[in-house]
Design a protein around this motif. Structure first.
Motif, mmCIF file in Angstrom:
data_model
loop_
_atom_site.group_PDB
_atom_site.id
_atom_site.type_symbol
_atom_site.label_atom_id
_atom_site.label_comp_id
_atom_site.label_asym_id
_atom_site.label_seq_id
_atom_site.Cartn_x
_atom_site.Cartn_y
_atom_site.Cartn_z
ATOM 1 N N ASP A 57 -30.875 16.899 0.566
ATOM 2 C CA ASP A 57 -31.280 18.138 1.079
ATOM 3 C C ASP A 57 -31.960 18.564 2.199
ATOM 4 O O ASP A 57 -32.366 19.574 2.401
ATOM 5 C CB ASP A 57 -31.906 18.846 -0.245
ATOM 6 C CG ASP A 57 -30.970 18.817 -1.566
ATOM 7 O OD1 ASP A 57 -29.829 18.861 -1.539
ATOM 8 O OD2 ASP A 57 -31.304 18.763 -2.470
ATOM 9 N N GLU A 58 -32.196 17.419 2.771
ATOM 10 C CA GLU A 58 -33.557 17.645 3.907
ATOM 11 C C GLU A 58 -32.708 17.343 5.245
ATOM 12 O O GLU A 58 -31.695 16.496 5.594
ATOM 13 C CB GLU A 58 -34.418 16.402 3.914
ATOM 14 C CG GLU A 58 -35.272 16.631 2.726
ATOM 15 C CD GLU A 58 -36.074 15.407 2.781
ATOM 16 O OE1 GLU A 58 -36.767 14.839 3.497
ATOM 17 O OE2 GLU A 58 -36.774 15.018 1.406
ATOM 18 N N HIS A 59 -32.899 18.420 6.202
ATOM 19 C CA HIS A 59 -32.338 18.475 7.650
ATOM 20 C C HIS A 59 -33.194 17.816 8.456
ATOM 21 O O HIS A 59 -34.295 18.321 8.574
ATOM 22 C CB HIS A 59 -31.881 19.906 7.877
ATOM 23 C CG HIS A 59 -30.525 20.565 7.046
ATOM 24 N ND1 HIS A 59 -29.436 20.549 7.375
ATOM 25 C CD2 HIS A 59 -30.816 20.722 5.654
ATOM 26 C CE1 HIS A 59 -28.537 20.839 6.522
ATOM 27 N NE2 HIS A 59 -29.302 21.120 5.462
ATOM 28 N N PHE A 60 -32.553 17.139 9.592
ATOM 29 C CA PHE A 60 -33.351 16.935 10.835
ATOM 30 C C PHE A 60 -33.537 18.118 11.439
ATOM 31 O O PHE A 60 -32.594 18.774 11.615
ATOM 32 C CB PHE A 60 -32.613 15.687 11.399
ATOM 33 C CG PHE A 60 -32.524 14.438 10.733
ATOM 34 C CD1 PHE A 60 -33.898 13.649 10.612
ATOM 35 C CD2 PHE A 60 -31.743 13.776 10.286
ATOM 36 C CE1 PHE A 60 -34.082 12.504 9.909
ATOM 37 C CE2 PHE A 60 -31.583 12.510 9.465
ATOM 38 C CZ PHE A 60 -32.810 11.770 9.201
ATOM 39 N N GLN A 61 -34.760 18.210 12.203
ATOM 40 C CA GLN A 61 -35.026 19.373 12.912
ATOM 41 C C GLN A 61 -34.765 19.365 14.486
ATOM 42 O O GLN A 61 -34.359 20.283 14.929
ATOM 43 C CB GLN A 61 -36.601 19.741 12.980
ATOM 44 C CG GLN A 61 -37.048 19.714 11.387
ATOM 45 C CD GLN A 61 -36.288 20.952 10.638
ATOM 46 O OE1 GLN A 61 -36.190 22.021 11.119
ATOM 47 N NE2 GLN A 61 -35.835 20.543 9.228
ATOM 48 N N HIS A 62 -34.890 18.287 15.018
ATOM 49 C CA HIS A 62 -34.540 18.094 16.548
ATOM 50 C C HIS A 62 -33.321 17.267 16.952
ATOM 51 O O HIS A 62 -32.969 16.462 16.161
ATOM 52 C CB HIS A 62 -35.928 17.402 16.962
ATOM 53 C CG HIS A 62 -36.285 17.682 18.674
ATOM 54 N ND1 HIS A 62 -35.635 16.938 19.499
ATOM 55 C CD2 HIS A 62 -36.832 18.778 19.230
ATOM 56 C CE1 HIS A 62 -36.002 17.388 20.717
ATOM 57 N NE2 HIS A 62 -36.854 18.352 20.442
#
Length: 528
Positions: A52-57
């Protein structure tokens, strides 16, 4: 050229894909030159979320290695995720485990409060997510990012072989993903070094060619030159450097790494590498410092502030060093605009953000090596073919003003390439680049750095990557060869392709298309 992208199909190049079980054959249109046989290897992010976690950059997505193989007129495409610690642990725990460039990793929520507390204070765990580039060292190939970890890969099977910690062999805390290589295989790179008493320096390192005993050349690495940082606790961010026959050229730009923040960041919940960068407008009205040094001499020059990621080329001519590079005006960090939320916005929002960002241009600086006190106040540059200037001030500093070789509003010439084997460190005529339109890669550009003439390849709703130059066998002309680029056309029947352009005029010779989307790639190499 100002092309619109209202359909926003560029979002597809920032989406996760799966690796392939085996190479897939491409459908070829046009004619691939019969002499062109080898592999195009490219690195980039391929996984943009875990659980459920997205990488931001943009520089956080997990490293995916791509390969287009050209053999006997046939082309295949293959890709695999690099089995870095960052990737393997993320897959095992189904979450972001190691902090990336712009994405913080949090302790496992299932652990008890005491083990979570101690995790915060365990110190820095540096990522090995090698998504930026792949290049040879000796007879081996390594996928790299900008930390001290590089990853040995098999260029044929794309298997991950081993993780190498450069700190075991060199006094560096990381090196750039853009080394320089001489004909004999000698490799040079630059990295930051945190020394004794919190002193800070930039080290030029040398990795020799393969020794006669065939041992690993990395084990014989050495630091050639050490240069102190102008600020003791704030080194500049370094992404690339220039090299001539006798000099290394380095730009100390106003984007700084706050060392105290960096060392303490991992003690605080939610801090990332991006949190440790700060624009420094105090380097004398936000200046950049250009430095060139040999084994004996160091010369420093000052100019107005700019961001720098990619040098194009540098060479010596009549007592001067000519330095061509891709600049972004001002001291605000361009990477602030490369968060995935920004580049995946609707087109009008992408344009608004790019309008606020530092503006790009290709610049030529000329550095005089022979300087006399009596020349104060005069332009020291006597080369007939450039308008770049260098003026000696009364305080002994030399102020540089560049010649602009290419400029267009929010149109960047970036990811530059040259005929490297023929022209690196030599006077040259042509540079090839990826055209960024408000940060979206949508064209390939050839630039004549002497006449400023440009040629452009562009196709509607198509997103190319850095164009790699491959010279024709026995070529005598600098631009006799082809450009290789991976192009993504999201709406097409076969959306991923290898594009082969004639480097002389950017006309299409051939393309090899595959029925799969290929996410954005950053840098790579051609293996004959």
């Amino acid at each position: 050229m100002n092309v619109e992208h209202p359909a926003a199909s560029y979002k597809k190049i920032f989406e996760s894909v799966e690796e392939l079980n085996e190479p897939i054959p491409a459908v070829i249109t046009g004619v691939i030159p019969s002499w062109l046989g080898g592999s195009l290897l490219r690195m980039g992010p391929g996984l943009f979320e875990v659980g459920d976690e997205h990488f931001q950059h943009l520089f956080d997505g997990q490293a995916l290695i791509h390969k287009f193989d050209l053999k006997n007129g046939q082309v295949t495409y293959y890709r695999k995720f690099i089995r870095t610690d960052a990737y393997v642990r993320a897959m095992t725990e189904n979450r972001v485990v190691i902090t990336e460039f712009g994405t913080a990793a949090y302790p496992d929520p299932c652990k008890n409060i005491f083990s979570r507390f101690f995790t915060y204070f365990r110190g820095i765990e540096v990522t090995d997510n090698c998504l930026v580039n792949v290049y040879p060292i000796g007879e081996d190939f390594y996928a790299v990012t900008e930390t001290n970890y590089i990853t040995k890969v098999d260029p044929d099977s794309l298997e991950t072989l081993k993780k190498v910690d450069l700190c075991k062999y060199l006094s560096v805390n990381g090196v750039t993903a853009h080394p320089h290589t001489e004909r004999d295989g000698t490799l040079y790179n630059i990295g930051n070094c945190f020394g004794k008493n919190m002193s800070l320096a930039y080290n030029i390192v040398k990795i020799p060619p393969v020794p006669k005993d065939k041992s690993d050349p990395i084990e014989k690495s050495q630091v050639l030159v050490q240069l102190p940082s102008s600020e003791r606790l704030k080194p500049s961010y370094v992404h690339s450097f220039g090299m001539t026959d006798n000099y290394f050229v380095f730009v100390e730009q106003p984007v700084k790494i706050n060392l105290l923040k960096f060392l303490s960041a991992w003690s605080f919940r939610g801090a990332t590498y991006m949190d440790c960068f700060e624009p420094n407008a105090s380097m004398g009205v936000g200046r950049s410092v250009l430095e060139c040094w040999s084994y004996k001499h160091l010369h420093k020059f000052r100019t107005s502030a700019f961001n720098l990621f990619h040098h194009i080329n540098a060479y010596e001519d009549e007592g001067f060093i000519v330095v061509d590079l891709c600049a972004w005006k001002g001291h605000e960090f361009v990477y602030n605009y490369l968060y995935l939320a920004n580049v995946k916005e609707e087109w009008e929002e992408v344009k608004k953000a790019a309008a606020r960002a530092p503006q790009p241009e290709v610049r030529r600086y000329v550095l005089p090596l022979d300087i006399h006190r009596e020349d104060r106040g005069k332009n020291l540059v006597s080369l007939s073919y450039t308008t770049a200037t260098a003026v000696l001030h009364s305080d002994g500093t030399i102020w540089l003003e560049p010649e602009v070789l290419f400029s267009g509003p929010r149109q960047a010439f970036e990811f530059p390439q040259i005929n490297y084997s023929k022209c690196c460190g030599k006077k040259y005529s042509f540079a090839y680049g990826l055209g960024l339109n408000h940060f979206i890669p949508d064209r390939i550009v050839k630039l004549n750095v002497q006449t400023k003439e440009t040629w452009v390849w562009q196709e509607e709703d198509s997103y190319p990557s850095e164009p790699l130059f491959v010279p024709s066998p026995g070529a005598t002309e600098e631009d006799d060869g082809v450009l290789l680029s991976i192009v993504v056309k999201p709406g097409a029947q076969r959306p991923g392709s290898l594009l082969v352009l004639d480097a002389r005029n950017l006309t299409e010779l051939a393309r090899a298309e595959v029925n799969t989307i290929i996410p954005i790639t950053l840098h790579g190499t051609y293996k004959p």
